[in-house]
Design an enzyme around this catalytic site. Sequence first.
Site, mmCIF file in Angstrom:
data_model
loop_
_atom_site.group_PDB
_atom_site.id
_atom_site.type_symbol
_atom_site.label_atom_id
_atom_site.label_comp_id
_atom_site.label_asym_id
_atom_site.label_seq_id
_atom_site.Cartn_x
_atom_site.Cartn_y
_atom_site.Cartn_z
ATOM 1 C CG ASP A 13 -8.320 0.640 7.758
ATOM 2 O OD1 ASP A 13 -7.757 1.686 7.407
ATOM 3 O OD2 ASP A 13 -9.465 0.604 8.235
ATOM 4 C CE LYS A 16 -5.397 1.648 1.250
ATOM 5 N NZ LYS A 16 -6.187 0.926 2.268
ATOM 6 N N GLY A 40 -6.505 6.612 6.468
ATOM 7 C CA GLY A 40 -5.587 6.666 7.604
ATOM 8 C C GLY A 40 -4.550 5.592 7.407
ATOM 9 C CG HIS A 41 -2.419 5.452 4.506
ATOM 10 N ND1 HIS A 41 -3.262 4.451 4.096
ATOM 11 C CD2 HIS A 41 -2.626 6.480 3.648
ATOM 12 C CE1 HIS A 41 -3.942 4.856 3.029
ATOM 13 N NE2 HIS A 41 -3.585 6.091 2.748
ATOM 14 C CD GLN A 223 -10.757 6.095 0.814
ATOM 15 O OE1 GLN A 223 -10.607 6.566 -0.304
ATOM 16 N NE2 GLN A 223 -10.269 6.689 1.881
HETATM 17 P P1 GDP Z 1 -3.870 1.367 5.258
HETATM 18 O O1 GDP Z 1 -5.014 2.290 5.470
HETATM 19 O O2 GDP Z 1 -4.147 0.319 4.230
HETATM 20 O O3 GDP Z 1 -2.575 2.094 4.995
HETATM 21 O O4 GDP Z 1 -3.695 0.565 6.624
HETATM 22 P P2 GDP Z 1 -3.710 1.173 8.142
HETATM 23 O O5 GDP Z 1 -2.418 1.863 8.371
HETATM 24 O O6 GDP Z 1 -4.971 1.908 8.382
HETATM 25 O O7 GDP Z 1 -3.829 -0.182 8.988
HETATM 26 C C1 GDP Z 1 -2.864 -1.158 8.905
HETATM 27 C C2 GDP Z 1 -2.216 -1.349 10.304
HETATM 28 O O8 GDP Z 1 -1.487 -2.563 10.310
HETATM 29 C C3 GDP Z 1 -1.206 -0.276 10.656
HETATM 30 O O9 GDP Z 1 -1.296 -0.046 12.042
HETATM 31 C C4 GDP Z 1 0.150 -0.888 10.307
HETATM 32 O O10 GDP Z 1 1.217 -0.401 11.093
HETATM 33 C C5 GDP Z 1 -0.115 -2.342 10.610
HETATM 34 N N1 GDP Z 1 0.608 -3.302 9.758
HETATM 35 C C6 GDP Z 1 0.895 -3.248 8.438
HETATM 36 N N2 GDP Z 1 1.469 -4.397 8.021
HETATM 37 C C7 GDP Z 1 1.543 -5.208 9.109
HETATM 38 C C8 GDP Z 1 1.987 -6.570 9.328
HETATM 39 O O11 GDP Z 1 2.419 -7.272 8.419
HETATM 40 N N3 GDP Z 1 1.875 -7.057 10.608
HETATM 41 C C9 GDP Z 1 1.354 -6.322 11.648
HETATM 42 N N4 GDP Z 1 1.276 -6.881 12.858
HETATM 43 N N5 GDP Z 1 0.919 -5.049 11.469
HETATM 44 C C10 GDP Z 1 0.998 -4.512 10.231
HETATM 45 P P1 IMO Z 2 -7.840 3.660 4.191
HETATM 46 O O1 IMO Z 2 -7.243 4.428 3.047
HETATM 47 C C1 IMO Z 2 -11.403 1.909 6.019
HETATM 48 C C2 IMO Z 2 -15.246 3.821 5.069
HETATM 49 C C3 IMO Z 2 -15.970 4.510 6.207
HETATM 50 C C4 IMO Z 2 -17.415 4.293 5.768
HETATM 51 C C5 IMO Z 2 -17.334 4.425 4.251
HETATM 52 C C6 IMO Z 2 -17.727 5.802 3.727
HETATM 53 O O2 IMO Z 2 -7.242 3.947 5.511
HETATM 54 O O3 IMO Z 2 -7.935 2.200 3.874
HETATM 55 P P2 IMO Z 2 -16.497 8.160 3.793
HETATM 56 O O4 IMO Z 2 -16.083 9.012 4.954
HETATM 57 O O5 IMO Z 2 -15.396 7.793 2.876
HETATM 58 O O6 IMO Z 2 -17.679 8.739 3.048
HETATM 59 O O7 IMO Z 2 -17.064 6.796 4.481
HETATM 60 O O8 IMO Z 2 -15.984 4.151 3.906
HETATM 61 N N1 IMO Z 2 -13.855 4.268 4.864
HETATM 62 C C7 IMO Z 2 -12.770 3.555 5.201
HETATM 63 N N2 IMO Z 2 -12.663 2.380 5.850
HETATM 64 N N3 IMO Z 2 -10.296 2.538 5.568
HETATM 65 C C8 IMO Z 2 -10.390 3.691 4.888
HETATM 66 O O9 IMO Z 2 -9.333 4.278 4.293
HETATM 67 C C9 IMO Z 2 -11.667 4.295 4.718
HETATM 68 N N4 IMO Z 2 -12.117 5.417 4.126
HETATM 69 C C10 IMO Z 2 -13.449 5.387 4.216
HETATM 70 O O10 IMO Z 2 -15.690 3.900 7.440
HETATM 71 O O11 IMO Z 2 -17.815 2.974 6.052
HETATM 72 MG MG MG Z 3 -6.268 2.945 6.984
#
Ligand code: GDP
Ligand code: IMO
Ligand code: MG
Length: 429
Positions: A13, A16, A40-41, A223
């Site tokens: 999170d 990416k 989850g992106h 991840q």
């Molecule tokens: P990922 O799993 O690595 O793709 O990240 P997620 O999407 O799960 O979580 C990142 C969150 O941060 C998302 O809600 C993005 O919209 C938000 N985000 C990404 N870059 C920035 C930033 O530079 N500033 C802020 N405030 N939010 C950001």
């Molecule tokens: P993105 O791509 C954050 C965590 C779960 C749990 C552990 C194992 O959005 O960064 P799993 O269901 O994969 O067997 O769970 O890994 N986990 C993540 N945490 N971002 C993710 O993906 C994750 N994918 C799995 O919360 O601790």
């Molecule tokens: Mg994510």
Amino acid sequence: MPAIVLVGAQWGDEGKGKATDLLGSSVDFVVKFNGGNNAGHTIVIEGERYALHLLPSGILTPGCTPVIANGVVIDLGVLFQELDDLQARGVDTSRLVVSANAHLIASYNRVLDKVGERFLGSRRLGTTGRGIGPTYADKMSRVGIRVQDVFDEGILRQKIEGALENKNQALVKIYNRRAIAVDEVLEEFLTYADRLRPMVRDTGLLLSQALDAGKTVLLEAGQATLLDVDHGTYPFVTSSNAVSAGACTGSGIPPTRVDRVIAVLKAYSTRVGEGPFPTELHDDSGEYLRKTGMEYGTTTGRPRRCGWVDTVVGRYAARVNGVTDFVLTKLDVLTGLDRVPVAVAYDVDGVRHDEMPMTQTEFHHAVPVYESLDGWWEDISDCRSFEDRPANARRYVERVEELVGARISVIGVGPGREATISRHPLLES
Ligand code: GDP
Ligand code: IMO
Ligand code: MG
């Protein structure tokens, strides 16, 4: 053109999805090489929010070919639901390509993930419950079901029968659940066969030919480094290789073709699920980061655990992934703090560690050694150049850069595509 790998530097999170989306228009292929719908992106384009789980972020970029490669585990129901949802919003999804060798998440794997966690009780991992671990376990045990199996009903039936033989024993005798019928699983897979068929390719060959033809391929990790099954905080990890090396086995592209490794590092730390997290905050500061950064899981909606940035982790990520460039995200979230602590090392039972400790026990005992930097109050979300930003925000970035040991090329100051500061072009050396 070479292949570029993009990974998460912390516990996931990091942003990416946004980073991939930024590169989308400069690349021809975006490849998901590990994980499944545990990811989850969230991507924000012109104020529109998209949440992707299984589809590569490149699906939102016109002209870019999204690829689900062999290292991914696919839940077909989720795949088609995600495609339908995007199509309903006017996104062209027709270019999606899926590897014949990717493994499929069967209903029994979802059930086993959930009952397994419940059975572990206080020793649970806090998985996403999507069947990821059991599906990778089947792959390694050589009882997995692959995309190609769906096109040969006889083989598919045999493989499901084989897999269910001891799973049903476990479900009934250990977990006190009902047995799952072979036909039930078979039918679920076959429902999707016709829709799936035109998408399926030998993606290793496709990508290799694309590279030969001078195309640019971006390999996007799900991840992150510390959730990697080999290099993360085992056993509190996911079940795949999320580090840059995983991009090769997960896609069929050899290491000699990878030229750049981009790691996404959040300006603070978060973690979802169980497991050690040295800089975790249990006070108002943690709540402040969660609220300001809107740190709630894209996949499960769980509140993310929050803490200060940890440059021991950042340095480790730089080393394990061979990072050429960092993208530092969410710097805007730190605006308004008097002091911004940065973890520079750990104290483990009285001994200073500048690198990740070798053992799980030591990591559980790690107490961060902080350096406290001055904060800034000026709103930076409209900054588009590094020089424009408050001196203390600049110093924060420069100090983190120094500590992690690789350059910070891009800085995120908001969720939207436009809320980005570029210091070095990401695709140039
Ligand atoms: P990922 O799993 O690595 O793709 O990240 P997620 O999407 O799960 O979580 C990142 C969150 O941060 C998302 O809600 C993005 O919209 C938000 N985000 C990404 N870059 C920035 C930033 O530079 N500033 C802020 N405030 N939010 C950001
Ligand atoms: P993105 O791509 C954050 C965590 C779960 C749990 C552990 C194992 O959005 O960064 P799993 O269901 O994969 O067997 O769970 O890994 N986990 C993540 N945490 N971002 C993710 O993906 C994750 N994918 C799995 O919360 O601790
Ligand atoms: Mg994510």
